[in-house]
Design a protein around this motif. Structure first.
Motif, PDB file in Angstrom:
ATOM      1  N   UNK A  35     -10.716  -0.560   4.204  1.00 51.55           N
ATOM      2  CA  UNK A  35     -11.760  -1.804   4.549  1.00 51.55           C
ATOM      3  C   UNK A  35     -11.533  -2.795   5.066  1.00 51.55           C
ATOM      4  N   UNK A  36     -10.197  -3.495   4.494  1.00 48.92           N
ATOM      5  CA  UNK A  36      -9.626  -4.650   5.250  1.00 48.92           C
ATOM      6  C   UNK A  36      -9.253  -4.313   6.697  1.00 48.92           C
ATOM      7  N   UNK A  37      -8.826  -3.103   6.915  1.00 50.90           N
ATOM      8  CA  UNK A  37      -8.380  -2.605   8.098  1.00 50.90           C
ATOM      9  C   UNK A  37      -9.643  -2.684   9.116  1.00 50.90           C
ATOM     10  N   UNK A  88      -7.788  -1.363   1.263  1.00 51.98           N
ATOM     11  CA  UNK A  88      -7.086  -1.284   2.422  1.00 51.98           C
ATOM     12  C   UNK A  88      -7.531  -0.797   3.717  1.00 51.98           C
ATOM     13  N   UNK A  91      -0.346  -1.121  11.270  1.00 53.44           N
ATOM     14  CA  UNK A  91      -1.399  -0.285  11.689  1.00 53.44           C
ATOM     15  C   UNK A  91      -2.959  -0.867  11.135  1.00 53.44           C
ATOM     16  N   UNK A  92      -2.528  -1.914  10.494  1.00 51.82           N
ATOM     17  CA  UNK A  92      -3.666  -2.697   9.948  1.00 51.82           C
ATOM     18  C   UNK A  92      -4.345  -3.724  10.935  1.00 51.82           C
ATOM     19  N   UNK A  93      -3.418  -4.034  11.916  1.00 51.33           N
ATOM     20  CA  UNK A  93      -3.865  -4.973  12.903  1.00 51.33           C
ATOM     21  C   UNK A  93      -4.202  -6.283  12.358  1.00 51.33           C
ATOM     22  N   UNK A 132      -7.707 -13.211   9.917  1.00 56.08           N
ATOM     23  CA  UNK A 132      -8.247 -12.354   8.743  1.00 56.08           C
ATOM     24  C   UNK A 132      -7.328 -12.116   7.522  1.00 56.08           C
ATOM     25  N   UNK A 154      -8.997 -13.029   3.747  1.00 52.16           N
ATOM     26  CA  UNK A 154      -8.565 -12.084   2.520  1.00 52.16           C
ATOM     27  C   UNK A 154      -7.936 -12.858   1.546  1.00 52.16           C
ATOM     28  N   UNK A 192     -12.144  -4.496   8.910  1.00 51.10           N
ATOM     29  CA  UNK A 192     -12.488  -6.069   9.134  1.00 51.10           C
ATOM     30  C   UNK A 192     -11.582  -6.492  10.273  1.00 51.10           C
ATOM     31  N   UNK A 193     -10.428  -6.213  10.052  1.00 55.18           N
ATOM     32  CA  UNK A 193      -9.353  -6.515  11.120  1.00 55.18           C
ATOM     33  C   UNK A 193      -9.550  -5.999  12.486  1.00 55.18           C
ATOM     34  N   UNK A 194     -10.114  -4.688  12.591  1.00 57.71           N
ATOM     35  CA  UNK A 194     -10.610  -4.115  13.833  1.00 57.71           C
ATOM     36  C   UNK A 194     -11.669  -4.792  14.372  1.00 57.71           C
TER      37      UNK A 194
END
Lengths: 289, 126
Positions: free
Chosen positions: A28-30, A26, B38-40, B45, B49, A32-34
């Protein structure tokens, strides 16, 4: 179509998979999103596509930190691995001295990273530190706070002091696993000390040395706390390694998008090297089977 | 069996890949309402995924239909299973895209095409 494995075993690792998902996948996915967005105000994001990646890949600052990182990792590996093997070879094989040596070797590994940085920070100070004051008293012009070369030497010495023990312990375990019959056969053949090392000890230690190499590569490649406490990345940017640069971008400059793109590139480099080492290790096992 | 498997895999992959974009289109605040603000998240994206999740699901189904991982000794001199070949393909795809961003000036979908071609070669020969 024959089943060779009991698939119910997968249910037993399910809790670990969930844990890894929560604390690794999770985040790591965040990241990538940032890395694909820009944030000016907390909680508000603008899509920028691959711009951060292009900026990082073209950034001289990133290139410089990357070169410093590879140089540091290369230097500590060529020192720590041979030194660790040499110390392991010199250690007694059994008895009270062997236990004492093992305890002494384990001690640096038990010290928290920030404490190691603080110890060396004081130890190497030119005015009051034993190392710094001693070197200057001997006529060397040494001051790690304003000389890049001195700072590099200090960071490398600190890492060698802290982590060579790990290589020693792994190499020692590898040496202990060698059957005494090999040594007896070598003695009957009149093999020299070098021949015993080259043809018996080194091949038998190969797997543990690859593990030691891999562990030290990963650890040194993501080193942060010790050099940050010791030099803060200075003087100038002389000891600003990748992770320090990344934290500066993320926390110091609050440039989350750039820092996230750097993190992903950094992660991919580590992943590639880990895969290469893992492949080498498993290939070695296949060869032995 | 093979045809059923193919239909099942394609349907599962299609649902997985399109679901985030459809959900985002139906309700742009869905990530916040699910407690994942919070994960934007963005739909791009999420689709990325979901595509990886779909490939993992497809590999699982493939393994279920043809167990054993189909290990073979490929051109790299390594013994690889289907999972290894997927991992190599994904890692290669990441590096191809980074290399493209660093060195090339053309559109990024060209890097994606190269990555797909490399993945095909990996699955055929590695």
């Amino acid at each position: 179509m024959t089943k060779t494995e009991n698939n119910r075993a997968w249910f037993l690792v399910l809790p670990v998979l969930l844990l890894v998902a929560m604390n690794a996948i999770l985040p790591l996915m965040t990241v990538v999103n940032y890395s694909l967005q820009e944030s000016f105000i907390a909680g508000f994001w603008d899509w920028v596509g691959t711009r951060h990646y292009q900026d990082v890949l073209a950034s001289e600052r990133f290139h410089a930190a990357l070169i410093r990182q590879f140089a540091f990792t290369f230097i500590i590996l060529i020192i720590e691995v041979p030194l660790g093997v040499a110390v392991a070879l010199a250690m007694p094989k059994k008895g009270a001295w062997a236990s004492l040596c093992l305890v002494l070797m384990a001690l640096p590994l038990l010290i928290p990273w920030n404490v190691v940085g603080a110890i060396w920070n004081i130890f190497a100070l030119p005015e009051i530190g034993l190392l710094g004051w001693g070197l200057n008293a001997l006529g060397f012009d040494y001051n790690y706070t304003n000389q890049p070369i001195s700072a590099w030497i200090t960071v490398i010495l600190m890492d060698v002091w802290h982590w060579t023990s790990l290589v020693v312990l792994l190499a020692y375990a590898g040496l202990q696993s060698i059957d005494e019959a090999y040594y007896r056969a070598a003695k009957i053949d009149g093999a020299s000390r070098w021949a015993v090392f080259r043809y018996i000890q080194l091949p038998k230690m190969k797997t543990v040395l690859i593990i030691a190499f891999l562990l030290r590569f990963i650890d040194s490649f993501m080193i942060y706390t010790e050099p940050f406490v010791l030099t803060g990345g200075g003087p100038g940017n002389a000891t600003t390694f990748l992770s320090i640069d990344l934290v500066k971008a993320a926390v110091g400059e609050f440039n989350l998008g750039i820092a996230a793109a750097m993190s992903i590139i950094y992660f991919l480099m580590t992943l590639l090297v880990c895969w290469l080492f893992f492949t080498l290790m498993t290939k070695d096992k296949e060869g032995q089977a | 069996m093979s045809a059923t498997f193919t239909r099942l895999a394609v349907a599962a992959a299609a649902v997985l890949v399109t679901a985030p974009a459809l959900a985002q289109a139906a309700d742009p605040t869905i990530a916040e309402r699910l407690g994942l603000g919070w994960m934007a998240w963005t739909w791009q994206t999420a689709v990325f995924f979901a595509a990886i999740a779909a490939s993992l699901l497809a590999m699982t189904l493939w393994e279920w239909v043809r167990p054993g991982g189909h290990p073979r000794h490929g051109v790299l001199g390594l013994t690889t299973t289907r999972g290894d070949r997927l991992f190599i393909s994904l890692l290669a795809a990441a590096y191809i895209h980074l290399g493209w961003l660093a060195l090339a000036t053309g559109p990024l979908w060209m890097a994606s095409l190269i990555a797909l071609a490399v993945a095909l070669l990996v699955f055929l020969f590695v």
